[in-house]
Design a protein around this motif. Structure first.
Motif, PDB file in Angstrom:
ATOM      1  N   VAL A  10     130.117  41.224 -35.751  1.00 20.59           N
ATOM      2  CA  VAL A  10     129.070  41.798 -36.489  1.00 20.59           C
ATOM      3  C   VAL A  10     127.796  40.992 -36.507  1.00 20.59           C
ATOM      4  O   VAL A  10     126.611  41.222 -36.145  1.00 20.59           O
ATOM      5  N   VAL A  17     126.338  49.282 -38.146  1.00 28.15           N
ATOM      6  CA  VAL A  17     125.267  48.367 -37.922  1.00 28.15           C
ATOM      7  C   VAL A  17     123.759  48.936 -38.305  1.00 28.15           C
ATOM      8  O   VAL A  17     122.805  48.204 -38.492  1.00 28.15           O
ATOM      9  N   ALA A  65     127.388  46.191 -43.281  1.00 25.50           N
ATOM     10  CA  ALA A  65     128.015  45.748 -41.858  1.00 25.50           C
ATOM     11  C   ALA A  65     128.931  44.630 -42.238  1.00 25.50           C
ATOM     12  O   ALA A  65     130.089  44.419 -41.793  1.00 25.50           O
ATOM     13  N   PRO A  87     131.086  47.120 -33.749  1.00 26.13           N
ATOM     14  CA  PRO A  87     129.979  47.557 -34.338  1.00 26.13           C
ATOM     15  C   PRO A  87     129.461  48.918 -33.697  1.00 26.13           C
ATOM     16  O   PRO A  87     129.568  49.185 -32.234  1.00 26.13           O
TER      17      PRO A  87
END
Length: 492
Positions: free
Chosen positions: A22, A115, A47, A71
Motif C-alpha cells: 500500500v 486507496v 488504506a 490496492p
C-alpha cells in the motif's frame, strides 16, 4: 507493474507485507496524481489501517482472501461508508454515505484495500471525464488527451500504476471505453450478475458495476469477487458464479467467433462509419489471431446496433430524469436557500448540476412527457427489444462476437465539444447495455499517435467465462504497449 494476483499471493504467503504494498502505491499516487488527476479523494489513512489488519490476519494464520493486500480504487459513484461519495457533482459534494455498496463490502471481505475514490463524468454522464465538477482526468498515455469516460478516473488509476484494480460502472460503455483508451482491461458483466446496491443510479435498467485491471487474469479475479446474488438488489440474478480463472486456461479451438459487420468499418453493407482505420485494422488482426489459434471466424450481423445510439439517448436520459429528481435540496446533498420550496428546488438544481446533466434531464423529461411518450420513449424501447432479438439470432451462429471498443483512440481535450460527436464514442459499446449481455475490452495494439486500441469481446447472457477465454487468447498474442508517460520524462 505487479499484478493483483501476484500481490495477493505474496501477501497471503507472508513474503510481502500489505502495508508495504500500500505504501508503494500511495507513493506513486503522491508522485504523479497531480499530473493525472485520477482521484477525487485519496484514503491514505484508511488504506494503511486496512493493510495492517490484513497483515495481522496473515500473522495469525488466517487467510485474508483472494485479494489480500491488493490496492483498489473505486469510482466515486459507489457508496463508501463515512467517506465522501460525490459522483463528481457539486450536488453531492461532501456527502458521506451511511453504508457501503455491496461490491465495496465484497472487495474488503476478499482482502482488498481501498486507496481512494476516482473521478468521473458527473453522475456518470459522459465519455471523456471532461464533465466532472472537479476538473478533468488526464490519460496516462498522453496527458493532453482524455482518458475516456465516464469511469475515466478508474481507468487512468490502473494505467498509471496507482492501483492494480479499480471498479467502475457501465451504463453505455463507461467501463469498456475508458479501459480501451487507457490500455486496460474492462468488463461489463451481464445485467444482474453484480449487485447494484450502493451504486448511485444514472439509468437503472442499464447500470452495471465491473472491474478495470491491468490484465485479463486480474479482471477475472475481481469479477469473481464481486459477482453473486444480493437480496438487497431486486435486479440481482440468483445464478452460480463460475470459476472465471479456470476459463482463462481454456483454448479457443473450435469456438465460433463472429465479427460484427455493422461495427467493422466502412459505410457499405450496413456498416457504421466514423471508425479510425487503425482501430479497424486492429480488429481484423485480432480476428485473424483467433483464427490462427483454432477459432472459426466469420462475419456476424446485428442490424439493430445501427439504431443503438438513438435508442439509448432516449431511454437513458428518461431514466436519469426520474432518478435525479431526488436531488431537490430537501433530503440530502446541496441546498440553496429560496423564498419558498419551489424556488429552493429550482436554485439548488441549477447550482448543483452541470450542463451535461441538465441537458440529459431535460431530454429525458421531454421524452416522457404527455404526447411524446409513445413517439420517442416507446419507440426506443421497441428498438431495445429488436436489439435483444438480433443479438439472440447472432448467438445461434456464433459463440462470441467481436467489435472495436471505441471508434477512435484517446482524443485531445475539447476536440469533441459537440454533443453528438461525443455521443458517437459509445457507438460500439451501447448495444450490449441495451441487450444486457456481457462485454469486455482487451488492449490489442495501438492506433494513431501510438495510443492504445481496445478490441471488444461480446458474449450471451451469463457467459462471462466464455468471453474471458477469448479475451485471454487475444491478450496472449496482443502487441505490447509502450509504458505510460506520467510527466516530463516519467513512466509508470
Amino acid at each position: 507493474m505487479t499484478t493483483a494476483a501476484a500481490i495477493a499471493n505474496d501477501v497471503r504467503s507472508g513474503t510481502r507485507r500489505a502495508v508495504d504494498v500500500v505504501e508503494g502505491h500511495l507513493s506513486q499516487i503522491e508522485a504523479h496524481d497531480s499530473n493525472v488527476a485520477a482521484f477525487n479523494a485519496v484514503t491514505a489513512d484508511e488504506a494503511r489501517a486496512a493493510a495492517a489488519a490484513v497483515d495481522a490476519m496473515v500473522a495469525d494464520g488466517r487467510d485474508p482472501g483472494p485479494l489480500a493486500g491488493v490496492p483498489v480504487a473505486y469510482k466515486d459513484n459507489l457508496c463508501t461508508r463515512g467517506i465522501a461519495t460525490t459522483c463528481s457533482s457539486r450536488m453531492l459534494e461532501g456527502w458521506l454515505p451511511p453504508y457501503d455498496a455491496t461490491v465495496v463490502t465484497a472487495m474488503a471481505s476478499a482482502g482488498a484495500v481501498m486507496v481512494g475514490k476516482t473521478n468521473l463524468d458527473e453522475f456518470a454522464m459522459g465519455s471523456s471525464t471532461e464533465n466532472s465538477a472537479f476538473g478533468p482526468t488526464r490519460n496516462p498515455y498522453d496527458l493532453a488527451r482524455v482518458p475516456g469516460g465516464s469511469s475515466g478516473g478508474s481507468a487512468a488509476a490502473v494505467a498509471a500504476g496507482f492501483a492494480p484494480l479499480a471498479l467502475g460502472s457501465d451504463t453505455g460503455g463507461s467501463i469498456r471505453q475508458p479501459a480501451a483508451l487507457c490500455g486496460a482491461v474492462g468488463i461489463k458483466p451481464t445485467y444482474g450478475r453484480v449487485s447494484r446496491y450502493g451504486l448511485v443510479a444514472f439509468a437503472s435498467s442499464f447500470d452495471q458495476i465491473g472491474p478495470i485491471a491491468g490484465d485479463v487474469a486480474d479482471a477475472a479475479l475481481a469479477l469473481g469477487v464481486i459477482s453473486g446474488h444480493d437480496p438487497a438488489d431486486s435486479t440481482s440474478v440468483p445464478a452460480e458464479v463460475p470459476d472465471f480463472g479456470a476459463a482463462l486456461r481454456e483454448g479457443v479451438e473450435g469456438l465460433r467467433v463472429g465479427v460484427i459487420g455493422e461495427l467493422a468499418g466502412g459505410s457499405s453493407n450496413g456498416s457504421l462509419g466514423g471508425m479510425d482505420p487503425e482501430v479497424i485494422e486492429r480488429l481484423h488482426e485480432a480476428a485473424d489471431a483467433l483464427a490462427d489459434a483454432g477459432a472459426r471466424v466469420g462475419r456476424a450481423s446485428v442490424p439493430a446496433v445501427t439504431y443503438g445510439l438513438t435508442a439509448y439517448y432516449l431511454i437513458a436520459p428518461a431514466e436519469a430524469s426520474s432518478n435525479l429528481a431526488r436531488y431537490d435540496g430537501t433530503r440530502y446533498g446541496l441546498r440553496v436557500a429560496g423564498a419558498d420550496a419551489e424556488e429552493m428546488n429550482r436554485l439548488t438544481r441549477r447550482a448543483g448540476f452541470g450542463s451535461e446533466v441538465k441537458a440529459r434531464i431535460m431530454l429525458g423529461t421531454f421524452a416522457l412527457s404527455a404526447g411524446y411518450y409513445d413517439a420517442y420513449y416507446g419507440k426506443a424501447q421497441r428498438v431495445r427489444m429488436l436489439t435483444r432479438r438480433d443479438f439472440d439470432a447472432a448467438y445461434t451462429d456464433f459463440d462470441v462476437l467481436l467489435s472495436p471498443t471505441s471508434p477512435c483512440v484517446a482524443f485531445p481535450f475539447g476536440e469533441r465539444s459537440d454533443p453528438m460527436t461525443m455521443y458517437r464514442c459509445d457507438t460500439c459499446t451501447i448495444p450490449s447495455n441495451l441487450s444486457g449481455d456481457p462485454a469486455m475490452s482487451v488492449p490489442f495494439g495501438t492506433g494513431a499517435a501510438d495510443l492504445p486500441v481496445g478490441v471488444q469481446v461480446l458474449a450471451p447472457a451469463m457467459c462471462e467465462a466464455r468471453m474471458l477465454t477469448v479475451a485471454a487468447a487475444l491478450e496472449r498474442v496482443a502487441p505490447p504497449l509502450r509504458p505510460p508517460r506520467l510527466g516530463a520524462g516519467e513512466e509508470s
